[in-house]
Design an enzyme around this catalytic site. Structure first.
Site, PDB file in Angstrom:
ATOM      1  N   THR A   1      -3.067   0.781  -4.364  1.00 10.87           N
ATOM      2  CA  THR A   1      -3.265   1.600  -3.289  1.00 10.87           C
ATOM      3  C   THR A   1      -4.935   2.590  -4.115  1.00 10.87           C
ATOM      4  O   THR A   1      -4.639   2.162  -5.150  1.00 10.87           O
ATOM      5  CB  THR A   1      -2.021   3.160  -3.713  1.00 10.87           C
ATOM      6  OG1 THR A   1      -2.874   4.501  -3.611  1.00 10.87           O
ATOM      7  CG2 THR A   1      -1.523   3.625  -4.714  1.00 10.87           C
TER       8      THR A   1
ATOM      9  N   PRO B   1      -5.869  13.779   5.786  1.00 11.62           N
ATOM     10  CA  PRO B   1      -7.068  13.660   5.917  1.00 11.62           C
ATOM     11  C   PRO B   1      -7.552  13.842   3.858  1.00 11.62           C
ATOM     12  O   PRO B   1      -6.587  14.388   3.274  1.00 11.62           O
ATOM     13  CB  PRO B   1      -8.008  14.884   6.497  1.00 11.62           C
ATOM     14  CG  PRO B   1      -6.352  15.228   7.489  1.00 11.62           C
ATOM     15  CD  PRO B   1      -5.319  14.541   6.825  1.00 11.62           C
TER      16      PRO B   1
ATOM     17  N   ASP C   1       0.476   9.677   5.278  1.00 15.82           N
ATOM     18  CA  ASP C   1      -0.937  10.028   4.213  1.00 15.82           C
ATOM     19  C   ASP C   1      -2.118  11.096   5.183  1.00 15.82           C
ATOM     20  O   ASP C   1      -1.445  11.677   6.347  1.00 15.82           O
ATOM     21  CB  ASP C   1      -1.896   8.611   5.088  1.00 15.82           C
ATOM     22  CG  ASP C   1      -3.397   8.818   4.213  1.00 15.82           C
ATOM     23  OD1 ASP C   1      -3.376   9.259   3.302  1.00 15.82           O
ATOM     24  OD2 ASP C   1      -4.191   7.729   4.478  1.00 15.82           O
TER      25      ASP C   1
ATOM     26  N   ASP D   1      -0.122   4.743   1.199  1.00 19.13           N
ATOM     27  CA  ASP D   1      -0.608   6.488   1.665  1.00 19.13           C
ATOM     28  C   ASP D   1      -0.169   5.331   3.081  1.00 19.13           C
ATOM     29  O   ASP D   1      -1.759   4.796   2.999  1.00 19.13           O
ATOM     30  CB  ASP D   1      -1.324   7.259   1.223  1.00 19.13           C
ATOM     31  CG  ASP D   1      -1.464   7.513   0.222  1.00 19.13           C
ATOM     32  OD1 ASP D   1      -0.148   7.450  -0.903  1.00 19.13           O
ATOM     33  OD2 ASP D   1      -2.482   7.296  -0.748  1.00 19.13           O
TER      34      ASP D   1
ATOM     35  N   ASP E   1       0.867  -0.673   0.427  1.00 21.59           N
ATOM     36  CA  ASP E   1      -0.445   0.300  -0.592  1.00 21.59           C
ATOM     37  C   ASP E   1       0.895   1.169   0.127  1.00 21.59           C
ATOM     38  O   ASP E   1       1.982   1.466   0.429  1.00 21.59           O
ATOM     39  CB  ASP E   1      -1.014  -0.130   0.951  1.00 21.59           C
ATOM     40  CG  ASP E   1      -1.890   0.935   1.600  1.00 21.59           C
ATOM     41  OD1 ASP E   1      -2.795   2.174   0.686  1.00 21.59           O
ATOM     42  OD2 ASP E   1      -1.404   1.941   2.669  1.00 21.59           O
TER      43      ASP E   1
HETATM   44 MG   LIG Z   1      -2.911   3.551   3.289  1.00 24.05          MG
END
Ligand SMILES: [Mg+2]
Ligand SMILES: [Zn+2]
Length: 177
Positions: free
Chosen positions: A60, A26, A24, A18, A16
């Protein structure tokens, strides 16, 4: 004709992006994110995986594209920066598969649906899932791994009830592999 056994089979570390490789944010904040911020241990962890013979594929969810928070070109530009920066550190990413859809699209690729890995298997038929791993920070990553029967490692402590190993960051994968 060579036999397509043993060394010809590819073991993949599906990552993955983010919250796993980079910071990562919002959803709404992604509009203004221009540069990837690598999480502690992620460069070292990716190097380690590479040295262990894993090829790295990023998978992703980018539903913020369909949500209109970023557009596709913004995604590509940002992602290219990330790939380049990793290349500068000697890490090569074999490929990236992303889902631009939100739930309304009812696509087959938004994790935990299996479309991103299905696509990887079509592009790289020699992938051996039984030797591959998946690392992520979200429930959808854990569920995808379970659906595909791939060993899962979580960088998110709150997923430990998902019967997976917890690593505090990517570099800790060396405790297991
Ligand atoms: Mg993630
Ligand atoms: Zn999709």
């Amino acid at each position: 004709m060579k036999e397509t056994k043993g060394i010809d089979n590819m073991k993949i570390a599906f990552l993955d992006r983010d919250g796993t490789i980079i910071e990562d944010y919002p959803d709404k904040d992604w509009t203004n994110v221009k540069y990837p911020d690598f999480l502690e241990g992620s460069i070292d962890g990716l190097s380690y995986l590479q040295n262990k013979g894993y090829q790295i594929i990023i998978i992703t969810n980018q539903y913020i594209i369909q949500d209109g928070i970023i557009d596709e070109s913004q995604f590509f530009e940002f992602h290219q920066l990330l790939i380049k920066e990793l290349e500068n550190k000697g890490i090569s990413i074999l490929d990236t598969f992303y889902c631009p859809h939100n739930d309304q699209a009812q696509c087959q690729c938004k994790k935990p649906k299996t479309g991103l890995i299905d696509a990887a298997l079509i592009r790289y038929p020699k992938i051996d899932l039984s030797k591959s791993i998946l690392i992520g920070d979200s429930e959808c990553d854990a569920d995808l791994a379970a659906r595909m029967n791939i060993s899962f490692y979580s960088v998110n402590k709150s997923l430990v009830n998902k019967s997976c190993a917890y690593i505090k960051n990517l570099n800790d994968i060396r405790d297991y592999l």
